[in-house]
Design a protein around this motif. Structure first.
Motif, PDB file in Angstrom:
ATOM      1  N   PRO B   8       0.887 -18.143   6.257  1.00  0.00           N
ATOM      2  CA  PRO B   8       1.265 -16.775   6.609  1.00  0.00           C
ATOM      3  C   PRO B   8       1.694 -15.952   5.404  1.00  0.00           C
ATOM      4  O   PRO B   8       1.379 -14.768   5.319  1.00  0.00           O
ATOM      5  CB  PRO B   8       2.439 -16.978   7.567  1.00  0.00           C
ATOM      6  CG  PRO B   8       2.305 -18.360   8.093  1.00  0.00           C
ATOM      7  CD  PRO B   8       1.657 -19.141   7.007  1.00  0.00           C
ATOM      8  N   ALA B   9       2.396 -16.583   4.463  1.00  0.00           N
ATOM      9  CA  ALA B   9       2.829 -15.844   3.279  1.00  0.00           C
ATOM     10  C   ALA B   9       1.626 -15.376   2.461  1.00  0.00           C
ATOM     11  O   ALA B   9       1.609 -14.263   1.934  1.00  0.00           O
ATOM     12  CB  ALA B   9       3.753 -16.710   2.428  1.00  0.00           C
ATOM     13  N   GLN B  11      -1.367 -14.796   3.684  1.00  0.00           N
ATOM     14  CA  GLN B  11      -1.980 -13.715   4.459  1.00  0.00           C
ATOM     15  C   GLN B  11      -1.242 -12.407   4.228  1.00  0.00           C
ATOM     16  O   GLN B  11      -1.845 -11.363   4.021  1.00  0.00           O
ATOM     17  CB  GLN B  11      -1.950 -14.059   5.950  1.00  0.00           C
ATOM     18  CG  GLN B  11      -2.967 -15.091   6.369  1.00  0.00           C
ATOM     19  CD  GLN B  11      -2.897 -15.343   7.869  1.00  0.00           C
ATOM     20  OE1 GLN B  11      -1.818 -15.394   8.456  1.00  0.00           O
ATOM     21  NE2 GLN B  11      -4.049 -15.483   8.496  1.00  0.00           N
ATOM     22  N   LEU B  12       0.076 -12.501   4.277  1.00  0.00           N
ATOM     23  CA  LEU B  12       0.884 -11.299   4.080  1.00  0.00           C
ATOM     24  C   LEU B  12       0.664 -10.725   2.683  1.00  0.00           C
ATOM     25  O   LEU B  12       0.527  -9.511   2.517  1.00  0.00           O
ATOM     26  CB  LEU B  12       2.370 -11.637   4.281  1.00  0.00           C
ATOM     27  CG  LEU B  12       3.352 -10.492   4.024  1.00  0.00           C
ATOM     28  CD1 LEU B  12       3.082  -9.318   4.956  1.00  0.00           C
ATOM     29  CD2 LEU B  12       4.788 -10.970   4.205  1.00  0.00           C
ATOM     30  N   GLU B  13       0.590 -11.612   1.701  1.00  0.00           N
ATOM     31  CA  GLU B  13       0.394 -11.157   0.330  1.00  0.00           C
ATOM     32  C   GLU B  13      -0.916 -10.381   0.203  1.00  0.00           C
ATOM     33  O   GLU B  13      -0.974  -9.339  -0.461  1.00  0.00           O
ATOM     34  CB  GLU B  13       0.388 -12.363  -0.613  1.00  0.00           C
ATOM     35  CG  GLU B  13       0.748 -12.021  -2.023  1.00  0.00           C
ATOM     36  CD  GLU B  13       1.146 -13.266  -2.816  1.00  0.00           C
ATOM     37  OE1 GLU B  13       1.303 -13.134  -4.016  1.00  0.00           O
ATOM     38  OE2 GLU B  13       1.282 -14.352  -2.237  1.00  0.00           O
ATOM     39  N   VAL B  15      -2.517  -8.769   2.576  1.00  0.00           N
ATOM     40  CA  VAL B  15      -2.399  -7.474   3.266  1.00  0.00           C
ATOM     41  C   VAL B  15      -1.556  -6.511   2.437  1.00  0.00           C
ATOM     42  O   VAL B  15      -1.874  -5.317   2.320  1.00  0.00           O
ATOM     43  CB  VAL B  15      -1.776  -7.664   4.674  1.00  0.00           C
ATOM     44  CG1 VAL B  15      -1.573  -6.316   5.341  1.00  0.00           C
ATOM     45  CG2 VAL B  15      -2.670  -8.540   5.532  1.00  0.00           C
ATOM     46  N   LEU B  16      -0.490  -7.037   1.843  1.00  0.00           N
ATOM     47  CA  LEU B  16       0.375  -6.186   1.026  1.00  0.00           C
ATOM     48  C   LEU B  16      -0.379  -5.611  -0.168  1.00  0.00           C
ATOM     49  O   LEU B  16      -0.184  -4.455  -0.541  1.00  0.00           O
ATOM     50  CB  LEU B  16       1.590  -6.979   0.530  1.00  0.00           C
ATOM     51  CG  LEU B  16       2.657  -7.298   1.567  1.00  0.00           C
ATOM     52  CD1 LEU B  16       3.741  -8.196   0.972  1.00  0.00           C
ATOM     53  CD2 LEU B  16       3.278  -6.023   2.103  1.00  0.00           C
ATOM     54  N   LEU B  19      -2.360  -2.758   1.100  1.00  0.00           N
ATOM     55  CA  LEU B  19      -1.496  -1.609   1.403  1.00  0.00           C
ATOM     56  C   LEU B  19      -0.984  -0.954   0.117  1.00  0.00           C
ATOM     57  O   LEU B  19      -0.858   0.275   0.039  1.00  0.00           O
ATOM     58  CB  LEU B  19      -0.308  -2.051   2.268  1.00  0.00           C
ATOM     59  CG  LEU B  19      -0.620  -2.430   3.706  1.00  0.00           C
ATOM     60  CD1 LEU B  19       0.624  -2.983   4.404  1.00  0.00           C
ATOM     61  CD2 LEU B  19      -1.160  -1.225   4.477  1.00  0.00           C
ATOM     62  N   PHE B  23      -1.384   2.838  -0.992  1.00  0.00           N
ATOM     63  CA  PHE B  23      -0.237   3.636  -1.421  1.00  0.00           C
ATOM     64  C   PHE B  23      -0.530   4.324  -2.757  1.00  0.00           C
ATOM     65  O   PHE B  23      -0.266   5.527  -2.929  1.00  0.00           O
ATOM     66  CB  PHE B  23       0.995   2.732  -1.533  1.00  0.00           C
ATOM     67  CG  PHE B  23       2.186   3.381  -2.190  1.00  0.00           C
ATOM     68  CD1 PHE B  23       2.942   4.331  -1.514  1.00  0.00           C
ATOM     69  CD2 PHE B  23       2.552   3.040  -3.493  1.00  0.00           C
ATOM     70  CE1 PHE B  23       4.034   4.929  -2.120  1.00  0.00           C
ATOM     71  CE2 PHE B  23       3.647   3.633  -4.100  1.00  0.00           C
ATOM     72  CZ  PHE B  23       4.387   4.583  -3.413  1.00  0.00           C
ATOM     73  N   GLY B  63      11.813   4.247  -1.090  1.00  0.00           N
ATOM     74  CA  GLY B  63      11.764   3.009  -0.314  1.00  0.00           C
ATOM     75  C   GLY B  63      10.406   2.348  -0.354  1.00  0.00           C
ATOM     76  O   GLY B  63      10.288   1.131  -0.532  1.00  0.00           O
ATOM     77  N   THR B  64       9.364   3.168  -0.244  1.00  0.00           N
ATOM     78  CA  THR B  64       8.021   2.603  -0.172  1.00  0.00           C
ATOM     79  C   THR B  64       7.599   1.988  -1.495  1.00  0.00           C
ATOM     80  O   THR B  64       7.020   0.902  -1.529  1.00  0.00           O
ATOM     81  CB  THR B  64       7.014   3.690   0.238  1.00  0.00           C
ATOM     82  OG1 THR B  64       7.516   4.375   1.373  1.00  0.00           O
ATOM     83  CG2 THR B  64       5.668   3.081   0.561  1.00  0.00           C
ATOM     84  N   GLY B  66       9.329   0.655  -3.901  1.00  0.00           N
ATOM     85  CA  GLY B  66       9.970  -0.634  -4.152  1.00  0.00           C
ATOM     86  C   GLY B  66       9.428  -1.728  -3.261  1.00  0.00           C
ATOM     87  O   GLY B  66       9.277  -2.869  -3.678  1.00  0.00           O
ATOM     88  N   THR B  67       9.113  -1.364  -2.025  1.00  0.00           N
ATOM     89  CA  THR B  67       8.585  -2.353  -1.089  1.00  0.00           C
ATOM     90  C   THR B  67       7.239  -2.900  -1.571  1.00  0.00           C
ATOM     91  O   THR B  67       6.890  -4.050  -1.304  1.00  0.00           O
ATOM     92  CB  THR B  67       8.456  -1.734   0.314  1.00  0.00           C
ATOM     93  OG1 THR B  67       9.761  -1.316   0.734  1.00  0.00           O
ATOM     94  CG2 THR B  67       7.906  -2.721   1.322  1.00  0.00           C
ATOM     95  N   PHE B  68       6.496  -2.063  -2.310  1.00  0.00           N
ATOM     96  CA  PHE B  68       5.214  -2.522  -2.858  1.00  0.00           C
ATOM     97  C   PHE B  68       5.375  -3.066  -4.281  1.00  0.00           C
ATOM     98  O   PHE B  68       4.393  -3.173  -5.026  1.00  0.00           O
ATOM     99  CB  PHE B  68       4.186  -1.394  -2.839  1.00  0.00           C
ATOM    100  CG  PHE B  68       3.719  -1.054  -1.449  1.00  0.00           C
ATOM    101  CD1 PHE B  68       3.248  -2.041  -0.596  1.00  0.00           C
ATOM    102  CD2 PHE B  68       3.754   0.247  -0.980  1.00  0.00           C
ATOM    103  CE1 PHE B  68       2.825  -1.736   0.691  1.00  0.00           C
ATOM    104  CE2 PHE B  68       3.333   0.566   0.303  1.00  0.00           C
ATOM    105  CZ  PHE B  68       2.872  -0.439   1.141  1.00  0.00           C
ATOM    106  N   GLN B  71       9.079  -1.030  -8.727  1.00  0.00           N
ATOM    107  CA  GLN B  71      10.503  -0.731  -8.853  1.00  0.00           C
ATOM    108  C   GLN B  71      10.741   0.531  -9.677  1.00  0.00           C
ATOM    109  O   GLN B  71      11.732   1.243  -9.451  1.00  0.00           O
ATOM    110  CB  GLN B  71      11.215  -1.930  -9.493  1.00  0.00           C
ATOM    111  CG  GLN B  71      12.724  -1.833  -9.496  1.00  0.00           C
ATOM    112  CD  GLN B  71      13.318  -1.668  -8.095  1.00  0.00           C
ATOM    113  OE1 GLN B  71      12.870  -2.308  -7.153  1.00  0.00           O
ATOM    114  NE2 GLN B  71      14.303  -0.788  -7.969  1.00  0.00           N
TER     115      GLN B  71
END
Lengths: 128, 186
Positions: B8-9, B11-13, B15-16, B19, B23, B63-64, B66-68, B71
């Motif tokens: 799952p990690a 997969q998430l990576e 997708v991130l 995204l 962005f 916020g966005t 940093g989430t991606f 920093q």
């Protein structure tokens, strides 16, 4: 102690909504509903019946603290634990959020890879 | 079976990463909107709404970004947000110049991040520090309301936008460089 399964995520920023949902679903295995505002959360919370609410602090309209206050005012919703997400994480700010009823505060920006474990830790500390 | 199908990690990576690309692709348009909000403030019409729009968009980017993992965007927006709060929504020439300088720095981060997988933001961070120092000095000088117009002219004289969209200073005095911070693009 019941398991943490259902999380209501309240966040107005679409990109962060998407990342939080993915992180909680894919890594944490939680069932997640996302709301874009405090009012939408109040309208949805009874039907969704979350085990925990993960909520942004700064949102247009009803912000996180106001939404928390509204939840606490309703007897059937008052016990749902609320975790705030915010960039305002100075010790006095975190203490203020806990004083008004948040069970924990997750700093923003959050790490998508660890968000689910941070939420689970907050849940465990509250129910531990 | 790919490694991601059981991880799952992973997969998430993946997708991130997609995204994050989305962005970065949208960042120039978001910077355009920030600029338009600053220019709307200059025009004076609907200033309060423009100020709120500007603040909300900067907060959102903070916020966005940093989430991606960007920093530097969070750091720029954090200072931009403080600058907006300190201005108490009063538009001056200096306010406009500084606000546009922040937007230019965000554009540079976007350009660098889109160009390479391991971007070096050192020059952007140095420019951000120069901007912060300049604004701190101007704020100290602006403790008396009667001095504010002079400070506005002072700040405005320092910051220009180069054709490569880098913020730069016209003065040779330290700590400013007196030249574009991104000369390779000029």
């Amino acid at each position: 102690m019941s398991d943490l399964k259902r999380i209501l995520c309240v966040e107005d920023e679409p990109d962060i909504q998407a990342v939080a949902r993915l992180a909680l679903e894919m890594v944490g295995g939680f069932t997640v509903k996302v709301c874009s505002s405090g009012q939408e959360a109040l309208d949805s919370v009874a039907a969704f019946a979350p085990d925990l609410i993960l909520m942004d602090v700064m949102m247009p309209g009803m912000d996180g603290p106001a939404t928390l206050q509204a939840l606490r005012a309703q007897a059937d919703l008052a016990a749902i634990p609320v975790v705030f997400m915010t960039a305002k994480v100075q010790p006095e700010e975190v203490q203020h959020y806990k004083d008004i009823g948040a069970v924990d505060v997750i700093p923003k920006p959050f790490d998508p890879m660890t968000l689910a474990s941070q939420v689970r830790d907050a849940w465990m500390r509250r129910n531990g | 079976m790919s490694p991601n199908s059981v991880n799952p990690a992973g997969q998430l990576e993946a997708v991130l990463l997609r995204l994050r690309g989305d962005f970065l692709a949208e960042l120039p348009e978001r910077c355009n909107r920030l600029e338009q909000a600053v220019l709307a403030l200059e025009g004076g019409q609907g200033a309060e709404a423009a100020y709120e729009e500007l603040f909300r968009n900067v907060h959102s980017l903070k916020g966005t970004g940093g989430t991606f993992g960007l920093q530097t965007i969070t750091t720029i927006c954090h200072q931009f947000e403080s600058f907006l709060s300190d201005s108490h929504s009063r538009y001056t020439q200096a306010f406009g110049s500084a606000a546009l300088a922040y937007v230019d720095l965000l554009r540079q981060v976007g350009d660098l991040a889109a160009a390479t997988a391991s971007p070096d933001f050192t020059a952007v961070e140095a420019a951000l520090e120069r901007l912060r120092t300049t604004l701190l000095r101007s704020r100290a000088r602006c403790s008396s309301p009667s001095l504010r117009p002079a400070c506005a002219a002072f700040i405005s004289s320092l910051w220009r936008t180069c054709r490569c969209r880098s913020a730069w200073s016209t003065t040779a005095s330290r700590p400013w460089t007196g030249s574009c911070i991104n000369p390779s693009n000029c």
